[in-house]
Design an enzyme around this catalytic site. Structure first.
Site, PDB file in Angstrom:
ATOM      1  N   SER A  15     -83.282  21.646 -70.414  1.00 54.98           N
ATOM      2  CA  SER A  15     -82.131  21.597 -71.485  1.00 54.98           C
ATOM      3  C   SER A  15     -81.355  20.318 -71.770  1.00 54.98           C
ATOM      4  O   SER A  15     -81.152  20.053 -72.825  1.00 54.98           O
ATOM      5  CB  SER A  15     -81.177  22.749 -71.209  1.00 54.98           C
TER       6      SER A  15
ATOM      7  N   HIS B 121     -76.553  19.335 -69.514  1.00 55.06           N
ATOM      8  CA  HIS B 121     -76.563  19.556 -70.912  1.00 55.06           C
ATOM      9  C   HIS B 121     -75.631  18.261 -71.642  1.00 55.06           C
ATOM     10  O   HIS B 121     -76.017  17.665 -72.668  1.00 55.06           O
ATOM     11  CB  HIS B 121     -75.763  20.747 -71.483  1.00 55.06           C
TER      12      HIS B 121
END
Length: 171
Positions: free
Chosen positions: A57, A119
């Site tokens: 991610s 992230h």
């Protein structure tokens, strides 16, 4: 990372990753993807040194960060012709879509077992490396060189400082 998170990563990679690769070319896409993965891993290590994280991610968020940089750098391009005005409208729509995606990923970053630092690190990694790659697409030589120098400086500085912090302060 839970199974839904991993499946979501794969879906976004297949959808948006393929779109960005067609738009930017395989080499640019790969540079952004790998740099964003490294940025996500570094910030994850800094913020949670005792926890092992898995997933892609951070790299996926970096693709969105790079797209934000591309839209930012190209927003000042002239729009004298009909084609240039159409390109500006497309970039405006892309900016809205990317910002919605970033907000959505940001909100989902606080779900248990999701690494918010990966992230954020990936997003920032994509943003800064985008300043190295995308100035090449600007028509004005002055802005092309200026943004490229800025991009190289901020990319090298941010990765150096994060790596230095990782090796000296994280136990």
């Amino acid at each position: 990372a839970g199974i839904f998170h991993l499946v979501g990563n794969v879906q976004v990679q297949l959808d948006m990753g393929a779109f960005f690769e067609k738009e930017w070319g395989s080499l640019n896409w790969l540079i952004i993807y790998i740099t964003s993965a490294i940025g996500g891993s570094i910030l994850s290590t800094i913020s949670k040194p005792d926890i092992v994280s898995v997933g892609s991610s951070g790299a996926v968020c970096g693709l969105f960060g790079a797209k934000m940089t591309e839209v930012f750098l190209r927003c000042c391009e002239p729009n004298d012709t009909l084609q240039e005005r159409a390109a500006r409208a497309v970039r405006r729509a892309e900016c809205g879509g990317v910002l919605c995606s970033v907000v959505l990923v940001g909100l989902m970053s606080f779900i248990p077992f999701v690494d918010w630092a990966a992230h954020l690190g990936g997003l920032l990694g994509g943003l800064v490396v985008g300043f190295v790659i995308f100035p090449c697409w600007i028509r004005s030589w002055f802005w092309r060189v200026g943004w490229c120098i800025f991009g190289l400086f901020i990319t090298i500085l941010s990765f150096f400082l994060c790596l230095q912090y990782t090796y000296t302060m994280v136990e």
